[in-house]
Design a protein around this motif. Sequence first.
Motif, PDB file in Angstrom:
ATOM      1  N   SER A 158       0.751  -1.039  -0.085  1.00 26.75           N
ATOM      2  CA  SER A 158      -0.083  -0.117  -0.047  1.00 26.75           C
ATOM      3  C   SER A 158       0.811   1.251  -0.003  1.00 26.75           C
ATOM      4  O   SER A 158       0.622   2.174  -0.736  1.00 26.75           O
ATOM      5  N   ALA A 159       1.994   1.194   0.640  1.00 27.59           N
ATOM      6  CA  ALA A 159       2.888   2.442   0.947  1.00 27.59           C
ATOM      7  C   ALA A 159       3.506   2.492  -0.398  1.00 27.59           C
ATOM      8  O   ALA A 159       3.641   3.829  -1.055  1.00 27.59           O
ATOM      9  N   GLN A 160       3.877   1.542  -1.260  1.00 28.23           N
ATOM     10  CA  GLN A 160       4.374   1.501  -2.607  1.00 28.23           C
ATOM     11  C   GLN A 160       3.409   2.141  -3.534  1.00 28.23           C
ATOM     12  O   GLN A 160       3.895   3.091  -4.337  1.00 28.23           O
ATOM     13  N   SER A 163       0.850   4.217  -2.943  1.00 29.36           N
ATOM     14  CA  SER A 163       0.654   5.427  -2.643  1.00 29.36           C
ATOM     15  C   SER A 163       1.669   6.301  -3.238  1.00 29.36           C
ATOM     16  O   SER A 163       1.720   7.612  -3.522  1.00 29.36           O
TER      17      SER A 163
END
Length: 88
Positions: free
Chosen positions: A3-5, A7
């Motif tokens: 999810s961080a990647q 975003s």
Amino acid sequence: MSSAQQSFSAGQTEGQTQIKAENFVESTKESASAAADQAHAAANTAGETAEQHKEEAAGFLQQTGEQVKNMAQGAVESVKHTLGMDKN
């Protein structure tokens, strides 16, 4: 993909898109400004040319008027001479 990647990638894409859009807008403004400058220059040139032609036409008409006046005076003198009314 985490999810961080996702975003991070979405933010990166959004930033790049924004930069491209800003560059496009700036380029469009510059093109419009250049076109306006060219139109202004063309209008000035057309105005100068029109003024020059106006002056030439006025000179031609004045010259033609003088010629007509001289021809009329010559005709009057010729008629006076024919009728014996001239003072010579």
